[in-house]
Design an enzyme around this catalytic site. Structure first.
Site, PDB file in Angstrom:
ATOM      1  CD  GLU A  37      -2.155   2.433  -3.536  1.00  0.00           C
ATOM      2  OE1 GLU A  37      -3.231   2.737  -3.674  1.00  0.00           O
ATOM      3  OE2 GLU A  37      -1.604   2.472  -2.098  1.00  0.00           O
ATOM      4  CG  ASP A  89      -1.917   1.022   1.295  1.00  0.00           C
ATOM      5  OD1 ASP A  89      -2.658   1.036   0.408  1.00  0.00           O
ATOM      6  OD2 ASP A  89      -1.983   1.717   2.203  1.00  0.00           O
TER       7      ASP A  89
HETATM    8  C1  NOJ Z   1      -4.437   2.983  -0.656  1.00  0.00           C
HETATM    9  C2  NOJ Z   1      -5.518   2.169  -0.471  1.00  0.00           C
HETATM   10  O1  NOJ Z   1      -5.823   1.797  -1.822  1.00  0.00           O
HETATM   11  C3  NOJ Z   1      -6.650   3.230  -0.004  1.00  0.00           C
HETATM   12  O2  NOJ Z   1      -7.718   2.366   0.062  1.00  0.00           O
HETATM   13  C4  NOJ Z   1      -6.168   3.663   1.333  1.00  0.00           C
HETATM   14  O3  NOJ Z   1      -7.351   4.600   1.874  1.00  0.00           O
HETATM   15  C5  NOJ Z   1      -4.834   4.269   1.242  1.00  0.00           C
HETATM   16  N1  NOJ Z   1      -3.956   3.426   0.525  1.00  0.00           N
HETATM   17  C6  NOJ Z   1      -4.330   4.554   2.703  1.00  0.00           C
HETATM   18  O4  NOJ Z   1      -3.964   3.411   3.235  1.00  0.00           O
END
Ligand code: NOJ
Length: 502
Positions: free
Chosen positions: A247, A191
């Site tokens: 991500e 993430d």
């Molecule tokens: C990316 C995630 O996909 C999202 O849903 C989340 O709010 C943020 N990161 C923070 O963790």
């Protein structure tokens, strides 16, 4: 590697499938759907966070990395899920949220308990805030009266950022990964991994003329790649087949790809295409050309739990356009990441009042707009950024109940859409792997390209006559071949796939 030709499927657990009648998805619900997923061709599942969490950001605020939230089940159920998926030759990757923890995580509670606590330095504490803003709105610094310092939170104030300069933090994260590897997971989705704070230079972010902040100091910090390389290399020494996908909070192709350099992640999410607000064929073609040249295989997706569904956002509820996008996703070089429900063309869920909004980002936006312009406008503005849109409970049954959020909109053509996905995945498996893409061309609104053996024509516009490369027979779509075999006539918004005849 196994993941290079796999079709992934993202499961946002709370909205996926409920096994115990409380209207909230759970692990046993996923287990029940495994045969369905197998049947339509899924090779690997990405599970969004299922860990214990106060759910301020619905699970992305983790309070225990090595357990299952009781709302979703137990570790024993998780183990069964992994075992059953493996029996069906499906793999499972899990979400790793280690930019921040919940402020209810014991690490943070200890860190906040006093300036002298050994875990104080596990988080980012400062005497004075700088101008950094949270990605959910407002200052990214929260004052803690008990210790008279501020802690940093790049997302909600209940999500405190870990200090990645601290070696113990890194070791603790390795322990977490080791724990899940021991339970048989096949990979990790990291993430917002370019947000890790690895520098102690807290220089203000520049502010643009429109008053908005350029997040250029608080993300992609110097030194971040060193830490991420160490993380990836450690994972590969445990088992080289473990898959890592990053991500990266950016929609810039060059930035995204910079995290897949040698020794870094296997791939990253390509938000440059995935999160397009509108279908922009010129941009799609431009980026597609560039992505076809990149060494590491890209990801391809048009949906996730963080954006409006492509049924509305890109296809504007047009079944034909939706099918063209599906062909692009599946008959291509790239790792497709489908999002639960897209195979049935489900649509956005749109809350009608503040009380129905679950997404923290939308709630914050509502409050911000309320002060400026009143309730109805605030609701419109909040829904424009509302991530609840894609998080509606999947409508498996006509009497489906939802226990935490509204239902995703049913698509009357769900069956046909599912058949498209299934047929195209089959085609991908028989004709793939597609390792080289050539001749990418946009002619008006018609995009065409070639894989090793296929010519793909996606006509987003009016009827068109398109030239063919070599001698081809139709294997998918509707187009009429000319008698001499040099041309194919495509109706409006139609696709055609032709296979080379030797
Ligand atoms: C990316 C995630 O996909 C999202 O849903 C989340 O709010 C943020 N990161 C923070 O963790």
């Amino acid at each position: 590697m196994w993941w290079e030709n796999a079709v992934f499927y993202e499961i946002y657990i709370a909205s996926f499938a409920d096994s115990d009648g409380d209207g909230i998805g759970d692990i046993n619900g996923i287990r029940k759907k495994l045969p369905y997923l197998k049947e339509f061709g899924i090779d690997a599942l990405w599970l969004t966070p299922f860990y214990p969490s106060p759910k301020v950001d619905n699970g992305y605020d983790v309070s225990d990395y090595c357990a299952v939230d009781p709302q979703y089940g137990t570790l024993a159920a998780f183990d069964l899920l992994v075992e059953e998926a493996h029996q069906l030759e499906m793999r499972i990757i899990i979400d790793v949220v280690v930019n921040h923890t919940s402020t209810k995580h014991p690490w943070f509670i200890e860190s906040a308990s006093g300036k002298e606590h050994p875990k104080r330095d596990w988080y980012i504490w400062r005497d004075q805030p700088n101008n950094w803003e949270s990605f959910f709105g407002g200052s990214a610094w929260k004052y803690d009266a008990a210790t008279d310092q501020y802690y940093y939170h790049s997302f909600a104030e209940e999500q405190a950022d870990l200090n990645w300069q601290n070696q113990e933090v890194k070791q603790a994260v390795f322990d977490v990964l080791r724990f899940w590897l021991g339970r048989g997971v096949d990979g990790f989705r990291f993430d917002v991994i370019n947000n890790l704070t690895v520098s102690d230079q807290f220089i203000d972010n520049p502010v643009r003329k429109d008053g908005k902040q350029d997040h250029c100091i608080d993300v992609n910090q110097p030194g971040i790649k060193r830490v991420l390389k160490e993380l990836n290399q450690w994972i590969k020494t445990v088992d080289p087949s473990i898959f890592t996908v990053a991500e990266i909070s950016s929609d810039q192709l060059a930035r995204i790809n910079s995290y897949t350099e040698d020794g870094l992640f296997d791939t990253a999410f390509h938000f440059n295409l995935g999160s397009m607000e509108e279908l922009d064929l010129e941009k799609l073609t431009r980026d597609f050309k560039e992505m076809s040249q990149q060494k590491k295989i890209p990801t391809l997706f048009f949906n996730s739990h963080d954006m409006s569904r492509s049924w509305q956002r890109l296809a504007k509820e047009n079944r034909d356009i939706y099918r063209l996008l599906t062909v692009f996703l599946l008959i291509n070089r790239g790792i497709p990441f489908l999002f639960q429900g897209e195979e049935q063309g489900v649509g956005d869920y749109l809350p009608q009042q503040l009380a129905d909004i679950r997404d923290i980002q939308a709630k914050n936006k509502y409050q911000e707009e309320l002060i400026l312009s009143g309730e109805s406008h605030a609701l419109i503005m909040a829904n424009q950024v509302n991530r609840d849109r894609s998080r509606g409970m999947l409508p498996w049954l006509s009497n489906q109940q939802s226990g935490w959020i509204g239902l995703a909109a049913v698509n009357q053509e769900a069956k046909g859409i599912l058949a498209d996905y299934q047929n195209l995945i089959r085609l991908r498996k028989t004709e793939g792997p597609f390792t080289a893409i050539r001749n990418i061309k946009l002619t008006g609104d018609c995009l065409s390209y070639q894989t090793e053996s296929l010519q793909i024509i996606l006509n987003f516009g009016q009827p068109i006559k398109h030239s063919l490369e070599g001698n081809r027979k139709t294997i998918f779509g509707n187009g009429m071949l000319s008698e001499d075999g040099h041309w194919v006539h495509l109706p409006a918004k139609a696709c055609w796939i032709g296979k080379e005849q030797l």
